[in-house]
Design a protein around this motif. Structure first.
Motif, PDB file in Angstrom:
ATOM      1  N   GLY A   1       0.213  -4.122  -9.412  1.00  0.00           N
ATOM      2  CA  GLY A   1       0.037  -2.699  -9.127  1.00  0.00           C
ATOM      3  C   GLY A   1       1.000  -1.820  -9.886  1.00  0.00           C
ATOM      4  N   ALA A   2       0.844  -0.522  -9.649  1.00  0.00           N
ATOM      5  CA  ALA A   2       1.807   0.439 -10.194  1.00  0.00           C
ATOM      6  C   ALA A   2       3.172   0.106  -9.611  1.00  0.00           C
ATOM      7  N   ASP A   3       4.205   0.564 -10.275  1.00  0.00           N
ATOM      8  CA  ASP A   3       5.565   0.319  -9.779  1.00  0.00           C
ATOM      9  C   ASP A   3       5.857   1.340  -8.674  1.00  0.00           C
TER      10      ASP A   3
ATOM     11  N   LEU B   1      -5.508  -4.503 -10.936  1.00  0.00           N
ATOM     12  CA  LEU B   1      -6.957  -4.730 -10.948  1.00  0.00           C
ATOM     13  C   LEU B   1      -7.659  -3.620 -11.706  1.00  0.00           C
ATOM     14  N   GLU B   2      -7.116  -2.412 -11.651  1.00  0.00           N
ATOM     15  CA  GLU B   2      -7.754  -1.310 -12.387  1.00  0.00           C
ATOM     16  C   GLU B   2      -7.711  -1.551 -13.890  1.00  0.00           C
ATOM     17  N   ILE B   3      -6.626  -2.161 -14.367  1.00  0.00           N
ATOM     18  CA  ILE B   3      -6.604  -2.533 -15.791  1.00  0.00           C
ATOM     19  C   ILE B   3      -7.696  -3.560 -16.057  1.00  0.00           C
TER      20      ILE B   3
ATOM     21  N   ALA C   1      14.273  -8.040   5.658  1.00  0.00           N
ATOM     22  CA  ALA C   1      14.276  -9.506   5.536  1.00  0.00           C
ATOM     23  C   ALA C   1      15.370 -10.002   4.604  1.00  0.00           C
ATOM     24  N   ARG C   2      16.111  -9.065   4.020  1.00  0.00           N
ATOM     25  CA  ARG C   2      17.207  -9.464   3.111  1.00  0.00           C
ATOM     26  C   ARG C   2      18.477  -9.678   3.925  1.00  0.00           C
ATOM     27  N   LEU C   3      19.139 -10.821   3.719  1.00  0.00           N
ATOM     28  CA  LEU C   3      20.365 -11.121   4.460  1.00  0.00           C
ATOM     29  C   LEU C   3      21.534 -11.222   3.489  1.00  0.00           C
TER      30      LEU C   3
HETATM   31  N1  T1G Z   1       5.945  -2.109  -7.236  1.00  0.00           N
HETATM   32  C1  T1G Z   1       7.254  -2.411  -7.262  1.00  0.00           C
HETATM   33  N2  T1G Z   1       7.793  -3.522  -6.684  1.00  0.00           N
HETATM   34  C2  T1G Z   1       6.935  -4.339  -6.052  1.00  0.00           C
HETATM   35  C3  T1G Z   1       5.553  -4.077  -5.967  1.00  0.00           C
HETATM   36  C4  T1G Z   1       5.068  -2.894  -6.606  1.00  0.00           C
HETATM   37  N3  T1G Z   1       3.772  -2.584  -6.618  1.00  0.00           N
HETATM   38  N4  T1G Z   1       4.981  -5.082  -5.252  1.00  0.00           N
HETATM   39  C5  T1G Z   1       5.960  -5.922  -4.909  1.00  0.00           C
HETATM   40  N5  T1G Z   1       7.136  -5.490  -5.387  1.00  0.00           N
HETATM   41  C6  T1G Z   1       8.442  -6.128  -5.221  1.00  0.00           C
HETATM   42  C7  T1G Z   1       8.881  -6.134  -3.774  1.00  0.00           C
HETATM   43  O1  T1G Z   1       9.513  -4.910  -3.453  1.00  0.00           O
HETATM   44  C8  T1G Z   1       9.846  -7.315  -3.779  1.00  0.00           C
HETATM   45  O2  T1G Z   1      11.059  -6.863  -4.364  1.00  0.00           O
HETATM   46  C9  T1G Z   1       9.196  -8.286  -4.748  1.00  0.00           C
HETATM   47  O3  T1G Z   1       8.316  -7.507  -5.568  1.00  0.00           O
HETATM   48  C10 T1G Z   1       8.392  -9.363  -4.058  1.00  0.00           C
HETATM   49  O4  T1G Z   1       7.468  -8.668  -3.201  1.00  0.00           O
HETATM   50  C11 T1G Z   1      -2.236   2.910  -9.843  1.00  0.00           C
HETATM   51  C12 T1G Z   1      -1.394   3.760  -7.414  1.00  0.00           C
HETATM   52  C13 T1G Z   1       2.306  -8.522  -4.578  1.00  0.00           C
HETATM   53  C14 T1G Z   1       1.313  -9.450  -2.465  1.00  0.00           C
HETATM   54  O5  T1G Z   1       0.260  -2.217  -3.013  1.00  0.00           O
HETATM   55  O6  T1G Z   1       1.404  -6.496  -1.656  1.00  0.00           O
HETATM   56  O7  T1G Z   1      -1.215   0.364  -7.998  1.00  0.00           O
HETATM   57  O8  T1G Z   1      12.550  -7.425  -2.422  1.00  0.00           O
HETATM   58  O9  T1G Z   1       8.439  -9.567  -1.079  1.00  0.00           O
HETATM   59  O10 T1G Z   1       5.391 -11.452  -0.110  1.00  0.00           O
HETATM   60  O11 T1G Z   1      -4.120   3.076  -8.457  1.00  0.00           O
HETATM   61  O12 T1G Z   1       4.478  -7.551  -2.908  1.00  0.00           O
HETATM   62  O13 T1G Z   1      12.331  -9.000  -4.345  1.00  0.00           O
HETATM   63  O14 T1G Z   1      13.492  -6.788  -4.654  1.00  0.00           O
HETATM   64  O15 T1G Z   1       6.176  -8.432  -1.113  1.00  0.00           O
HETATM   65  O16 T1G Z   1       5.007 -12.634  -2.353  1.00  0.00           O
HETATM   66  C15 T1G Z   1      -0.672  -1.194  -5.364  1.00  0.00           C
HETATM   67  C16 T1G Z   1       2.212  -4.273  -3.137  1.00  0.00           C
HETATM   68  C17 T1G Z   1       0.419  -0.261  -5.755  1.00  0.00           C
HETATM   69  C18 T1G Z   1       0.906  -4.321  -3.924  1.00  0.00           C
HETATM   70  C19 T1G Z   1       3.597 -10.131  -3.197  1.00  0.00           C
HETATM   71  N6  T1G Z   1      -0.147  -2.539  -5.196  1.00  0.00           N
HETATM   72  N7  T1G Z   1       2.846  -5.567  -3.138  1.00  0.00           N
HETATM   73  O17 T1G Z   1       3.988 -10.406  -1.873  1.00  0.00           O
HETATM   74  O18 T1G Z   1       6.499 -10.690  -2.216  1.00  0.00           O
HETATM   75  S1  T1G Z   1      -0.166   1.394  -5.914  1.00  0.00           S
HETATM   76  C20 T1G Z   1       0.313  -2.933  -3.991  1.00  0.00           C
HETATM   77  C21 T1G Z   1       2.398  -6.576  -2.354  1.00  0.00           C
HETATM   78  C22 T1G Z   1      -1.193   1.307  -7.267  1.00  0.00           C
HETATM   79  C23 T1G Z   1      -2.933   2.340  -8.656  1.00  0.00           C
HETATM   80  C24 T1G Z   1      -2.103   2.461  -7.435  1.00  0.00           C
HETATM   81  C25 T1G Z   1       3.206  -7.831  -2.365  1.00  0.00           C
HETATM   82  C26 T1G Z   1       2.569  -8.974  -3.172  1.00  0.00           C
HETATM   83  P1  T1G Z   1      12.456  -7.564  -3.927  1.00  0.00           P
HETATM   84  P2  T1G Z   1       7.161  -9.307  -1.789  1.00  0.00           P
HETATM   85  P3  T1G Z   1       5.234 -11.393  -1.587  1.00  0.00           P
END
Ligand code: T1G
Length: 696
Positions: free
Chosen positions: A62-64, A104-106, A280-282
């Motif tokens: 996804g987006a950051d 997924l949009e890409i 969840a970070r310790l």
């Molecule tokens: N951006 C930045 N950091 C992200 C991130 C994201 N999208 N997704 C995860 N992280 C970081 C998270 O903070 C953590 O950091 C580490 O990755 C592991 O994540 C343009 C506008 C992918 C299923 O909503 O659902 O795209 O704690 O602990 O349990 O139209 O992360 O290690 O420092 O959750 O294995 C849409 C959100 C964005 C996906 C993995 N995408 N992420 O789960 O690990 S909006 C999302 C998740 C967008 C477009 C729109 C889950 C995961 P740290 P995690 P995980």
């Protein structure tokens, strides 16, 4: 390109690899690198096709999210995606892991998509208070048809690779995102000019022609209005895909997305996204690491015990469920089997998966049957003597195991003292129904070791839960604040409100259910028993129970229920009982507006949250938000009680609590010292110092 995006040649195929750990989020450097890589191959006569893939554990997730709320950086994702789709060379997305959101949009803008087995694909933006903002609502219906597109966007649920293949989202399931993906790209290169997704209108043509189709789609997939702004926006964008030319639909989607992105609700969701991960970070001492228990046991086969055992089997961990009563064990085992059979019947699980999980579940009628377990979760009745006896016995049977109790309010330090190894004792407070509820309060007792605490947090995440570390006190964090709200419900009913006023105010605020309906659902006798055990009374709630009004199970509680219905209906008998009780206690009744009811119920909870922070029972205000959103239904689009209070402004909260205290004469309504201090400093709970979690 940038060092986050590389490009190599495999003969006539350009392979672009994104490498931005941990989830290949589309930060600005990644977007710029991808844009440059696509441009670089356009005029290269030796390149016949392009593969876009990712290194690491997943395709772009996804987006950051950390970039939201900051000035947008070029190139914007829609521009990158347009460049992909306009490529003169066919572009193939090679998917693995979780291809989500902008990722997924890409892929949707690529001319073809392949995925390895186990890949999941989704548009979860709605869970962040957003909608897809880079073409997802416009391209997805063109590939999978409106019905599947509406479902994916409005639920945010991903689909697996097999479903994606069947529905046309991917063209093939391949062995890997390297050689197999390149071979696929080479085959499509021979098919002539690439076909853009935007031009694939066959799957939406029929729906576009029939307005009733659109109405049916909305009726089938749109959630009921619950205060969230994203679902109606998603429906509008998806309908635009069916009614407008592509570019107009894209513009409509973008406008709706930008409005949500810059709005309060998405900011609240992003607060929770970060808070859940922070919780969840310790901070562990050097050399301390979580164990990975290979075998588990659960003591007690009641609702909670069977639910917790289900969680272990769902996560693939062999588990032995023990109950000294063969009848309870049989009931618990049947409950588990029915849960899985229901999922199979709904098509949510295969029979083979159910059989696999049943194979992980063992049962026993003696504590000795937990032998060999590396973690034991006690979920027996909420009586201290029973729990202490169990822990004393476990201490001898599994001396090296992590010993967890699921108690919802008893003193875990007291339980730990029943063993010779209190450092191995911790609380794992699940919420009912355990297989469904995300929250687990991980209760750090006075002597819980860092390793056992880390193991408990890691295990909760392995079970797919959202863990929050809390300290020992009566009710820990969630139930301690719930008790405050319940007391305020009783006070408001005495002072003039009715159950329908109270529940209407909180459902209007965004709770799915009001406190009176929740009480009727779970049974008013549960809290009644606890009050009697503590020698306490809640006049109205007690009189309801004394009148046999225990809630849905007796057809009457705060509300009445028609036979076979769970719809709460105001009951004149309850109003009469409440008015009579107020009169008997000499309490003058008055009307309360919905806003006043919200204040009277939630601000004392926030005040208790301030005390919880001061005592170190919770480490952060955001932890309290995670607990109340994931365990008690506080509306996520408001960010949680402490985040909501910060948005109100703590000076305002302080003043309102002072006014409430003046009216009620209740000392507990006076603003807590931490709240007063933060208000005076013009700060919020987010700025509160972290005292570190301590036992009470
Ligand atoms: N951006 C930045 N950091 C992200 C991130 C994201 N999208 N997704 C995860 N992280 C970081 C998270 O903070 C953590 O950091 C580490 O990755 C592991 O994540 C343009 C506008 C992918 C299923 O909503 O659902 O795209 O704690 O602990 O349990 O139209 O992360 O290690 O420092 O959750 O294995 C849409 C959100 C964005 C996906 C993995 N995408 N992420 O789960 O690990 S909006 C999302 C998740 C967008 C477009 C729109 C889950 C995961 P740290 P995690 P995980």
């Amino acid at each position: 390109m940038t060092d986050l995006v590389g490009c190599r040649r495999d003969r006539d195929v350009a392979v672009i690899t994104i490498d931005n750990p941990p989830v290949n989020a589309l930060k600005a450097e990644v977007r710029a690198g991808l844009m440059a890589a696509i441009a670089a191959v356009q005029d290269d006569p030796d390149v016949a096709a392009v593969v876009i893939r990712c290194a690491g554990r997943t395709f772009v997730a996804g987006a950051d999210i950390s970039e939201f709320g900051k000035p947008p950086l070029a190139p914007l994702l829609p521009d990158v995606i347009r460049a992909v789709e306009e490529s003169r060379k066919p572009v193939v997305a090679a998917l693995h892991g979780t291809a989500l959101g902008g990722g997924l949009e890409i892929a949707l803008a690529c001319h073809h998509r392949v995925a390895v087995p186990g890949t999941r694909m989704g548009l979860p933006e709605i869970r962040l208070g957003l909608i897809p903002g880079s073409g997802g609502t416009q391209r997805l219906p063109r590939l999978v048809g409106p019905d599947r597109a509406f479902a994916m966007v409005l639920t945010g649920d991903p689909i697996d690779a097999e479903t994606a293949l069947a529905e046309g989202l991917v063209d093939a399931i391949v062995a890997d995102t390297e050689a197999a993906a390149v071979a696929f790209a080479r085959t499509v290169a021979a098919h002539g000019a690439p076909v853009r997704t935007r031009d694939r209108t066959e799957k939406i043509a029929e729906a576009a022609a029939k307005p009733e189709t659109r109405e049916a789609l909305v009726a089938r997939h749109a959630p009921k209005a619950d205060g969230r702004e994203a679902p109606p926006a998603a429906v509008a964008a998806l309908c635009a895909a069916l009614t407008l030319p592509f570019d107009e639909g894209l513009a409509r989607e973008r406008a709706l997305f930008v409005s949500l992105r810059d709005g309060d609700q998405s900011a609240a969701y992003r607060h929770l996204f970060a808070a859940e991960r922070e919780a969840a970070r310790l901070d562990l001492p050097a050399g301390v690491a979580a164990r990975k228990p290979a075998r588990a046991a659960v003591i007690g086969a009641g609702t909670m015990g069977a639910g917790i055992a289900t969680c272990f089997a769902n996560a693939g961990i062999p588990v032995t469920m023990v109950d000294v009563s063969p009848e309870s064990l049989a009931r618990g085992s049947e409950t588990i089997r029915k849960t899985w059979a229901g999922a199979v019947a709904r098509g949510k699980m295969t029979q083979a998966e159910m059989d696999r999980r049943l194979g992980l579940l063992a049962t026993g009628t003696a504590l000795a049957d937990v032998a060999g377990s590396e973690v034991v979760v006690e979920a027996a009745i909420e009586e201290m003597t029973v729990k202490r006896d169990i822990f004393a016995t476990l201490d001898t049977i599994v001396p090296d195991a992590v010993l967890a109790t699921n108690t919802s309010y008893l003193d875990i330090d007291d339980i730990a003292q029943a063993t010779t190894r209190p450092r191995q004792v911790v609380g794992l407070h699940f919420f009912s129904p355990a297989p469904v509820m995300k929250l687990v309060e991980v209760v750090r007792a006075r002597e819980t070791s860092p390793e056992v605490l880390a193991t408990a947090v890691s295990l909760a995440r392995t079970l797919g839960k959202t863990p929050v570390v809390v300290g020992v006190c009566h009710g820990f964090v969630g139930n301690r604040m719930l008790r405050v709200r319940s007391t305020e419900v009783e006070r408001l009913l005495l002072a003039g409100a009715l159950p329908q006023d109270i529940d209407g105010a909180l459902t209007g605020f965004g709770f799915a259910m009001g406190p009176c309906a929740v009480g009727d659902l779970s049974g008013l006798d549960i809290a009644w028993r606890m009050r009697k055990a503590q020698g306490a009374r809640a006049e109205i709630a007690d009189r309801l129970c004394e009148a046999g009004r225990l809630g849905q199970k007796t057809g009457r509680g705060y509300f009445r229920y028609e036979p076979g219905s769970r719809t709460p209906l105001p009951d004149p008998e309850v109003e009469a009982l409440i008015v009579a009780t107020s009169q008997a206690l000499g309490v003058a009744r008055r009307r309360f507006s919905a806003d006043e009811i919200v204040e009277r119920l939630l601000l004392p909870m926030v005040n208790e949250g301030a005390r919880i922070l001061s005592e170190g029972i919770a480490q952060r205000a955001a932890d309290i938000d995670v607990i109340w959103v994931n365990g008690y239904g506080f509306p996520a689009y408001r960010g949680g009680p402490m985040y909501w209070a910060d948005r109100l402004g703590l000076a305002h909260v302080r003043d309102r609590l002072t006014a409430i205290a003046a009216e009620t004469g209740e000392p507990s309504h006076a603003p807590a010292p931490l709240l007063v201090d933060l208000a005076r400093a013009g700060a919020g709970f987010a700025d509160a110092p972290r005292p570190g979690v301590t036992a009470n």
